[in-house]
Scaffold this motif. Structure first.
Motif, short mmCIF file in Angstrom:
data_model
loop_
_atom_site.label_atom_id
_atom_site.label_comp_id
_atom_site.label_asym_id
_atom_site.label_seq_id
_atom_site.Cartn_x
_atom_site.Cartn_y
_atom_site.Cartn_z
N GLU A 87 0.83 -1.20 0.00
CA GLU A 87 0.00 0.00 0.00
C GLU A 87 0.86 1.25 0.00
O GLU A 87 1.86 1.32 0.70
CB GLU A 87 -0.90 0.00 1.25
N TYR A 88 0.43 2.24 -0.80
CA TYR A 88 1.10 3.54 -0.81
C TYR A 88 0.19 4.54 -1.50
O TYR A 88 -0.73 4.17 -2.25
CB TYR A 88 2.46 3.48 -1.50
N SER A 89 0.46 5.81 -1.25
CA SER A 89 -0.39 6.88 -1.81
C SER A 89 -0.03 7.17 -3.26
O SER A 89 1.04 6.77 -3.75
CB SER A 89 -0.22 8.15 -0.98
N ALA A 90 -0.89 7.91 -3.93
CA ALA A 90 -0.63 8.32 -5.32
C ALA A 90 0.61 9.20 -5.39
O ALA A 90 1.39 9.11 -6.35
CB ALA A 90 -1.84 9.05 -5.87
N GLU A 91 0.82 10.03 -4.39
CA GLU A 91 1.99 10.90 -4.38
C GLU A 91 3.28 10.08 -4.27
O GLU A 91 4.26 10.35 -4.97
CB GLU A 91 1.90 11.88 -3.21
N ILE A 92 3.27 9.05 -3.43
CA ILE A 92 4.44 8.18 -3.31
C ILE A 92 4.64 7.39 -4.60
O ILE A 92 5.76 7.19 -5.05
CB ILE A 92 4.31 7.25 -2.09
N ALA A 93 3.55 6.96 -5.21
CA ALA A 93 3.66 6.26 -6.50
C ALA A 93 4.36 7.13 -7.53
O ALA A 93 5.22 6.65 -8.29
CB ALA A 93 2.28 5.84 -6.99
N ASP A 94 4.01 8.41 -7.56
CA ASP A 94 4.67 9.33 -8.49
C ASP A 94 6.15 9.47 -8.16
O ASP A 94 7.00 9.44 -9.06
CB ASP A 94 3.97 10.70 -8.42
N LEU A 95 6.48 9.59 -6.88
CA LEU A 95 7.87 9.72 -6.46
C LEU A 95 8.66 8.47 -6.82
O LEU A 95 9.75 8.54 -7.40
CB LEU A 95 7.94 9.97 -4.95
N LEU A 96 8.11 7.29 -6.52
CA LEU A 96 8.81 6.04 -6.80
C LEU A 96 8.93 5.78 -8.30
O LEU A 96 9.84 5.08 -8.74
CB LEU A 96 8.13 4.87 -6.11
N GLY A 97 8.02 6.33 -9.07
CA GLY A 97 8.09 6.18 -10.52
C GLY A 97 9.27 6.90 -11.12
O GLY A 97 9.66 6.63 -12.27
N ARG A 98 9.89 7.78 -10.36
CA ARG A 98 11.05 8.54 -10.84
C ARG A 98 12.36 8.04 -10.24
O ARG A 98 13.41 8.64 -10.42
CB ARG A 98 10.87 10.02 -10.53
N VAL A 99 12.31 6.93 -9.49
CA VAL A 99 13.52 6.40 -8.84
C VAL A 99 14.53 5.96 -9.89
O VAL A 99 14.19 5.31 -10.87
CB VAL A 99 13.15 5.22 -7.90
N ARG A 100 15.78 6.33 -9.66
CA ARG A 100 16.89 5.95 -10.53
C ARG A 100 17.94 5.29 -9.66
O ARG A 100 18.32 5.83 -8.63
CB ARG A 100 17.46 7.19 -11.22
N ARG A 101 18.40 4.10 -10.04
CA ARG A 101 19.37 3.36 -9.24
C ARG A 101 20.79 3.64 -9.70
O ARG A 101 21.05 3.70 -10.90
CB ARG A 101 19.08 1.86 -9.31
N ARG A 102 21.68 3.78 -8.73
CA ARG A 102 23.10 3.92 -9.06
C ARG A 102 23.64 2.57 -9.56
O ARG A 102 23.13 1.52 -9.15
CB ARG A 102 23.90 4.31 -7.81
N PRO A 103 24.66 2.58 -10.39
CA PRO A 103 25.28 1.29 -10.78
C PRO A 103 25.85 0.59 -9.54
O PRO A 103 26.35 1.24 -8.63
CB PRO A 103 26.42 1.72 -11.72
N ILE A 104 25.76 -0.74 -9.51
CA ILE A 104 26.31 -1.51 -8.39
C ILE A 104 27.83 -1.41 -8.41
O ILE A 104 28.47 -1.67 -9.44
CB ILE A 104 25.85 -2.98 -8.47
N ALA A 105 28.41 -1.02 -7.28
CA ALA A 105 29.86 -0.79 -7.22
C ALA A 105 30.64 -2.09 -7.17
O ALA A 105 31.80 -2.13 -7.59
CB ALA A 105 30.19 0.08 -6.01
N GLY A 106 30.07 -3.14 -6.61
CA GLY A 106 30.76 -4.42 -6.55
C GLY A 106 31.76 -4.54 -5.42
O GLY A 106 32.65 -5.40 -5.46
N TRP A 107 31.64 -3.68 -4.40
CA TRP A 107 32.54 -3.80 -3.25
C TRP A 107 32.18 -5.06 -2.48
O TRP A 107 31.02 -5.29 -2.15
CB TRP A 107 32.40 -2.60 -2.33
#
Length: 199
Positions: free
Chosen positions: A5-25
């Motif tokens: 469960e999450y709000s429409a506002e959070i859905a919009d925020l999560l829709g813009r999530v960008r992941r950093r490349p995995i560093a492999g440490w």
């Protein structure tokens, strides 16, 4: 499978999530940092009483992170002090005593001028957060979300190594903080005015 469960506002925020490349440490769970290997960063899995953890979302670029950052002179070389300071600066969070989980071995030393270093991971209780404000060091104004640890790994983009870190954090939180092993699955943004979590 339970519905998240999450709000429409959070859905919009999560829709813009960008992941950093995995560093492999390489992740060294439960191992002390070897003598002579400098600790340059400390990041924390900060737990609410229902087992969710605090994640920070930068709405400008969609990058998700755990609270934490580089050790500064004022921290006296103590990763726990660095985590408490950084959590306060980035998320206006007050935390309990951090528990050491392990470290990531950064062979390339991107946080240490090209020399090898350790990046520590810790777990702590998220006691309360104050009114939301920009990080004084970076000017970033993070959105503060509580999410289940497994979802945090997905948002962070840390892959199998992140799952191992999350398991270590959950085990410590269950044993020492009394949180449930299965977290609440609701995604919730903490109120801008702040709130108390652990009384």
């Amino acid at each position: 499978m339970n519905r998240i469960e999450y709000s429409a506002e959070i859905a919009d925020l999560l829709g813009r999530v960008r992941r950093r490349p995995i560093a492999g440490w390489p992740w060294r769970p439960g191992e002390d940092v070897p003598a002579g290997l400098p600790v340059k960063q400390s990041w924390g899995w900060l737990f609410a009483p229902d087992g969710r953890v605090l994640t920070l979302v930068n709405p400008r670029d969609g990058i998700v992170s755990l609270p934490g950052g580089s050790l500064e002179q004022e921290d006296g070389g103590d990763p726990a002090a660095a985590l408490a300071r950084e959590a306060g600066e980035e998320a206006q969070a007050v935390i309990g005593r951090p528990r050491y989980l392990g470290y990531l071995y950064d062979r390339v030393g991107s946080a240490n001028g090209g020399h090898e270093c350790a990046r520590v991971r810790m777990a702590a209780a998220l006691r309360r957060v104050g009114p939301s404000q920009p990080d004084p060091a970076s000017g970033r104004h993070y959105r503060r979300l509580l999410v289940a640890p497994g979802l945090a790994v997905e948002l962070l983009g840390w892959g199998p190594q992140g799952v191992s870190q999350a398991r270590a954090a959950v085990a410590a939180a269950v044993a020492h903080l009394g949180v449930p092993a299965s977290a609440n699955e609701t995604i919730e943004e903490l109120p801008p005015a702040g709130c108390v979590l652990f009384g």
